[in-house]
Design a protein around this motif. Structure first.
Motif, mmCIF file in Angstrom:
data_model
loop_
_atom_site.group_PDB
_atom_site.id
_atom_site.type_symbol
_atom_site.label_atom_id
_atom_site.label_comp_id
_atom_site.label_asym_id
_atom_site.label_seq_id
_atom_site.Cartn_x
_atom_site.Cartn_y
_atom_site.Cartn_z
ATOM 1 N N GLN A 152 -9.648 15.917 -7.003
ATOM 2 C CA GLN A 152 -8.421 15.803 -6.216
ATOM 3 C C GLN A 152 -8.433 16.784 -5.046
ATOM 4 O O GLN A 152 -8.011 16.453 -3.931
ATOM 5 N N THR A 210 -8.563 3.192 -3.083
ATOM 6 C CA THR A 210 -8.555 3.518 -4.508
ATOM 7 C C THR A 210 -9.988 3.621 -5.010
ATOM 8 O O THR A 210 -10.808 2.739 -4.727
ATOM 9 N N GLU A 253 -6.173 7.067 -3.917
ATOM 10 C CA GLU A 253 -5.844 7.247 -5.332
ATOM 11 C C GLU A 253 -7.147 7.353 -6.115
ATOM 12 O O GLU A 253 -8.045 6.524 -5.944
ATOM 13 N N ALA A 256 -8.117 6.792 -9.661
ATOM 14 C CA ALA A 256 -7.563 6.226 -10.890
ATOM 15 C C ALA A 256 -8.213 6.862 -12.118
ATOM 16 O O ALA A 256 -9.335 7.374 -12.043
ATOM 17 N N LYS A 302 0.673 10.775 1.761
ATOM 18 C CA LYS A 302 1.407 9.551 1.403
ATOM 19 C C LYS A 302 2.009 8.878 2.634
ATOM 20 O O LYS A 302 2.959 8.116 2.530
#
Length: 231
Positions: free
Chosen positions: A121, A101, A138, A140, A41
């Protein structure tokens, strides 16, 4: 430089999970050695090994830093694949390329539902540290093709299309410094109705060259092109 992952970086003592601990042991690290940790992050921290045993590895974190994300963003809408190994490869390589993303989109010709998102992940986490990035993409939740247009907007909106139509090349359609959303269809491509829906929502048709690419190849090609143009 080796990067290791820890989900929440704060100054103090932390314990590595088994995946990262195994990596430390393989590298034959010792007490007192320094590691570099990221959280996916934007944070990075120096870390000293203060305990190393078969039971646990403890680190002393110090000097947590934050790094701003680059201003340009890429959202990749892509159909899940019948072969899950190929979709895992897509996710891994797009992560290495710096995509922001990944949105699994369910199209008329999508042949399989997306499964094992926890495994995806883990693949993204490993690819992020391996490619020395501070941000993990990310992934989604899967959404319908039509829902993609309601949830995602970008300065440059492109759809890869194999059939005859007026198209730009991907490289000429991607100006530097602009956020982009790129749609990659399933095996068999988008239907004509899906293509027309994208055009009605402001998307432009693009070609990825004379050769017809598999879905996973096209996705990685698009991610790499965006990355290189915005360096």
């Amino acid at each position: 430089m080796e990067l290791f992952f820890y989900p929440e970086l704060i100054n103090g003592i932390v314990e590595l999970d088994e995946t990262e601990a195994r990596h430390v042991r393989v590298l034959r690290k010792r007490v007192g050695d320094m590691l570099m940790l990221i959280d996916g992050k934007g944070h990075r921290s120096d870390a000293m090994i203060v305990e190393l045993s078969q039971r646990q590895i403890l680190l002393q974190l110090d000097n947590v830093e934050y790094f701003e994300k680059q201003s340009t963003r890429l959202v990749l809408g892509v159909s899940p694949l019948k072969n899950p190994d190929r979709f895992e490869w897509l996710v891994e390589k797009c992560t290495e390329s710096g995509v922001d993303t990944i949105v699994p989109i369910v199209c008329d010709r999508t042949e399989a539902a997306l499964k094992k998102t926890d495994r995806l992940q883990r693949i993204m986490r490993s690819a992020t540290t391996q490619s020395l990035q501070y941000y993990m993409p990310e992934l989604a939740p899967p959404i319908s093709y039509a829902e993609f247009f309601r949830q995602y907007k970008a300065e440059k909106q492109l759809i890869a299309w194999c059939d005859d139509a007026e198209k730009q090349s991907l490289l000429s359609a991607l100006p530097a410094g602009s956020n982009a959303a790129i749609l990659i269809g399933p095996e068999g491509d988008f239907t004509k109705a899906e293509f027309e829906l994208a055009i009605s929502n402001g998307f432009e048709a693009i070609s990825m060259g004379q050769n017809r690419l598999r879905t996973e190849t096209a996705a990685v090609f698009a991610a790499q092109a965006f990355y290189l143009i915005n360096q």
